[in-house]
Write a protein that holds these residues in place. Structure first.
Motif, PDB file in Angstrom:
ATOM      1  N   ASN A   1     -39.498  15.800  39.247  1.00 18.65           N
ATOM      2  CA  ASN A   1     -38.680  16.664  40.093  1.00 18.65           C
ATOM      3  C   ASN A   1     -39.421  17.950  40.442  1.00 18.65           C
ATOM      4  OD1 ASN A   1     -36.066  17.950  41.094  1.00 18.65           O
ATOM      5  ND2 ASN A   1     -36.397  19.166  39.251  1.00 18.65           N
ATOM      6  N   ALA A   2     -40.032  18.601  39.463  1.00 21.26           N
ATOM      7  CA  ALA A   2     -40.734  19.861  39.706  1.00 21.26           C
ATOM      8  C   ALA A   2     -41.907  19.665  40.654  1.00 21.26           C
ATOM      9  CB  ALA A   2     -41.207  20.469  38.388  1.00 21.26           C
ATOM     10  N   GLY A   3     -42.672  18.590  40.449  1.00 17.76           N
ATOM     11  CA  GLY A   3     -43.834  18.342  41.287  1.00 17.76           C
ATOM     12  C   GLY A   3     -43.472  18.065  42.729  1.00 17.76           C
ATOM     13  N   PHE A   4     -42.488  17.223  42.945  1.00 21.41           N
ATOM     14  CA  PHE A   4     -42.080  16.924  44.317  1.00 21.41           C
ATOM     15  C   PHE A   4     -41.472  18.156  44.993  1.00 21.41           C
ATOM     16  CE2 PHE A   4     -42.178  12.283  43.236  1.00 21.41           C
ATOM     17  CZ  PHE A   4     -43.023  11.897  44.275  1.00 21.41           C
ATOM     18  N   CYS A   5     -40.766  18.992  44.217  1.00 20.52           N
ATOM     19  CA  CYS A   5     -40.235  20.230  44.796  1.00 20.52           C
ATOM     20  C   CYS A   5     -41.374  21.149  45.216  1.00 20.52           C
ATOM     21  CB  CYS A   5     -39.322  20.936  43.798  1.00 20.52           C
ATOM     22  SG  CYS A   5     -37.695  20.171  43.594  1.00 20.52           S
ATOM     23  N   ALA A   6     -42.399  21.257  44.375  1.00 19.06           N
ATOM     24  CA  ALA A   6     -43.541  22.107  44.709  1.00 19.06           C
ATOM     25  C   ALA A   6     -44.242  21.608  45.961  1.00 19.06           C
ATOM     26  CB  ALA A   6     -44.512  22.162  43.529  1.00 19.06           C
TER      27      ALA A   6
ATOM     28  N   ALA B   1     -28.914  28.629  45.723  1.00 20.76           N
ATOM     29  CA  ALA B   1     -29.708  28.456  46.939  1.00 20.76           C
ATOM     30  C   ALA B   1     -30.637  27.256  46.817  1.00 20.76           C
ATOM     31  CB  ALA B   1     -30.519  29.721  47.207  1.00 20.76           C
ATOM     32  N   THR B   2     -31.109  26.998  45.597  1.00 22.01           N
ATOM     33  CA  THR B   2     -32.054  25.898  45.402  1.00 22.01           C
ATOM     34  C   THR B   2     -31.375  24.542  45.532  1.00 22.01           C
ATOM     35  OG1 THR B   2     -33.463  27.289  44.011  1.00 22.01           O
ATOM     36  CG2 THR B   2     -33.747  24.901  43.824  1.00 22.01           C
TER      37      THR B   2
ATOM     38  N   VAL C   1     -45.006  24.733  36.489  1.00 21.57           N
ATOM     39  CA  VAL C   1     -43.557  24.613  36.634  1.00 21.57           C
ATOM     40  C   VAL C   1     -43.050  23.452  35.773  1.00 21.57           C
ATOM     41  CG1 VAL C   1     -43.560  25.584  38.952  1.00 21.57           C
ATOM     42  CG2 VAL C   1     -43.745  23.139  38.680  1.00 21.57           C
ATOM     43  N   GLY C   2     -41.738  23.298  35.748  1.00 22.71           N
ATOM     44  CA  GLY C   2     -41.127  22.205  35.000  1.00 22.71           C
ATOM     45  C   GLY C   2     -41.265  22.410  33.503  1.00 22.71           C
TER      46      GLY C   2
ATOM     47  N   SER D   1     -34.346  24.224  36.679  1.00 24.10           N
ATOM     48  CA  SER D   1     -35.557  25.024  36.464  1.00 24.10           C
ATOM     49  C   SER D   1     -36.737  24.428  37.217  1.00 24.10           C
ATOM     50  CB  SER D   1     -35.875  25.106  34.969  1.00 24.10           C
ATOM     51  OG  SER D   1     -37.166  25.632  34.754  1.00 24.10           O
ATOM     52  N   GLY D   2     -36.919  23.109  37.118  1.00 15.64           N
ATOM     53  CA  GLY D   2     -38.022  22.469  37.826  1.00 15.64           C
ATOM     54  C   GLY D   2     -37.965  22.697  39.313  1.00 15.64           C
ATOM     55  N   ALA D   3     -36.750  22.669  39.876  1.00 19.03           N
ATOM     56  CA  ALA D   3     -36.599  22.863  41.313  1.00 19.03           C
ATOM     57  C   ALA D   3     -36.792  24.323  41.716  1.00 19.03           C
ATOM     58  CB  ALA D   3     -35.219  22.379  41.758  1.00 19.03           C
TER      59      ALA D   3
END
Length: 527
Positions: free
Chosen positions: A15-20, A115-116, A479-480, A499-501
């Motif tokens: 999730n964190a990686g794809f959001c980044a 917002a995220t 992140v993440g 948090s990851g997002a």
């Protein structure tokens, strides 16, 4: 070296990686590369193995209805949902971490959560109200509880699939089976790219103008690191999710770049997990269904027939991430969850159905205890006596508090404490008698989800701080699960994905802006 120079390189496909990666593209990066150690079949890291729940601030039901796709008007009129404010979220985060959560990280997570989630929805993440996990139907109304109401359609598997679709739409290049084995720097100490391995074992370099965003998870799937940092016996914990989160990128950042380690390195998210689950990786079909979170409705016993936690201490959202540790500390590292017919009727089917878990049932407690001996129980007499004492304490409390009613959607005050005393270890909420046949038990162990130790980052950008200089390492972001200092000993359910997002979005934007700034500087220098 690679013939293509990327604007941003992202390491990790959760999730964190794809959001980044998505955020980098939105912020102007034209070439974004995402590298994943695992094969395509294991895409998504631990995110795939979650229930897809996001904890976020909201002010009313009307605030979240535009985000979800599973609430027709006829159903909306039957929902009771209290607001969950920034004050609520921050209080919960600091409360369950014993006020150790980094104040700046915590404030950023909370203030940007709303917002995220809206941004995620705009990027194709399909949210639903979590009726199955976060609400009970009571007297014809759906009562949401625990401050967390949003989940992703089809859970963690749906989340990964939707992130992949968004990455394709945005033109992100994704390479699976591409483990990162080194971080590249120039003579000014700036991170300029990574060294990665191809499927044939060949090492190659990839450059990035804006920098590298590390989203490669913790060390929860590395038995030796668990024993080293979490302590003796943690090498025996079951791995809930991906087997590919083995800590190399954390060690790389700390060892090669002197990134500053912070946070709760002896702590982790660990929960009640099916004792019959695979030991070293999650099941890709059942994923989160091996979680066994119905303990607030019943009791938990160790193999010696004794309770060892207050099952009713708090709503499940605030205890499930730490009770795995308590189970691991028991003899043989296992426990038994137990209910009678009435309390078992509230259990969620996705965790406790016949085709998901081994259900051990009997018409009497004595018969159940005998069956449990074959599953590892060592003292059946102690189990029976513990239940007898518990039922007496429940009855004494009920006599003195006849106005209290069972309500699983809040801390209802039904306990084992009365003027007559109580138990050495009381149950403080949802203390239902264990009296009505048939009786049910399941065997559980400790499932480790993710580790809490990580790297110190700047909250505004998620840039990694150097231990040597106390300043950000140019071109490096984390992140993440790799962010340290946010969670200590425990966490509020659903805050990991949020948090990851939140920080993934920040890191992608920061790296893209850095690439644009460096490009602008080079352009100006040629004029």
């Amino acid at each position: 070296m690679s013939e293509v120079v990327y604007d941003v390189i992202v390491v990790g496909s959760g999730n964190a990686g794809f959001c980044a990666a998505a955020s980098a593209v939105e912020s102007g990066a034209s070439r974004v590369l995402l590298l994943e150690k695992a094969p395509l079949a294991w895409a998504g890291g631990n995110s795939t193995f979650t229930a897809g729940a996001y904890r976020t601030v909201f002010h009313s039901l009307a605030d979240v209805l535009p985000l979800v796709n599973n609430v027709p008007q006829s159903l909306a009129s039957k929902i009771d949902m209290a607001p969950y404010t920034e004050t609520d979220f921050l209080h919960d985060l600091q409360r369950v971490t014993n006020r150790r959560s980094d104040p700046q990280l915590a404030a950023t997570l909370v203030s940007e959560s709303r917002a995220t989630t809206k941004w995620l929805a705009q990027n194709g993440i399909k949210f639903q109200l979590s009726f199955n996990r976060q609400a009970y139907e009571i007297e014809g109304r759906w009562k949401f509880w625990g401050g967390m109401v949003l989940m992703v359609q089809d859970g963690g598997k749906g989340l990964t699939r939707q992130h992949q679709e968004n990455a394709r739409r945005k033109g992100v290049e994704v390479r699976y089976e591409s483990p990162v084995v080194g971080l590249l720097r120039n003579d000014r100490g700036e991170v300029t790219g990574v060294s990665a391995k191809r499927e044939n074992g060949e090492t190659y370099g990839v450059l990035a103008r804006g920098g590298v965003v590390l989203c490669a998870g913790g060390f929860e799937a590395n038995a030796s690191m668990r024993a080293r940092y979490l302590g003796p016996g943690w090498d025996l914990a079951y791995v809930r999710g991906t087997p590919y989160n083995t800590g190399e990128c954390l060690e790389m950042a700390i060892g090669e770049l002197r990134a500053k380690p912070v946070g709760n390195w002896s702590g982790c998210h660990s929960t009640c997990w099916d004792a019959n689950a695979p030991t070293d990786a999650g099941d890709q079909t059942l994923t989160n269904q091996f979680t066994k979170s119905g303990y607030p409705l019943g009791l938990m016993f160790n193999v010696n027939g004794r309770r060892f936690v207050d099952e009713g201490l708090d709503l499940r959202n605030y205890t499930y991430a730490k009770f795995g540790r308590a189970i691991l500390a028991q003899d043989d590292g296992v426990a038994f969850q137990l209910w009678d017919a009435d309390s078992a009727s509230w259990l969620r089917k996705e965790e406790y159905a016949d085709d998901v878990v081994e259900r051990i049932s009997a018409d009497t407690l004595e018969e159940l205890a005998i069956k449990l001996i074959t599953k590892g129980l060592k003292n059946s007499a102690s189990l029976i006596e513990s239940i007898r004492e518990y039922n007496q304490a429940v009855q004494s409390h009920r006599k003195e508090n006849p106005e209290l009613k069972f309500d699983p959607s809040k801390k209802d005050g039904l306990s084992t404490r009365s003027s007559a005393g109580g138990l050495q270890l009381d149950k403080t909420n949802w203390a239902l008698p264990i009296a009505k046949a048939p009786f049910l038990a399941v065997k559980v162990t400790c499932g480790v989800t993710f580790t809490f130790g990580g790297l110190k980052v700047v909250p505004e950008s998620s840039a990694v701080i150097s231990e040597s200089t106390g300043k950000p390492i140019p071109g490096l972001y984390a992140v993440g699960e790799m962010v340290g200092g946010l969670f200590y000993g425990n966490y509020p359910g659903g805050s990991g994905l949020t948090s990851g997002a939140v920080f993934g979005r920040k890191a992608g934007r920061s790296a893209a802006q850095r690439a644009a700034k460096l490009d602008s500087g080079r352009l100006n220098s040629t004029r």
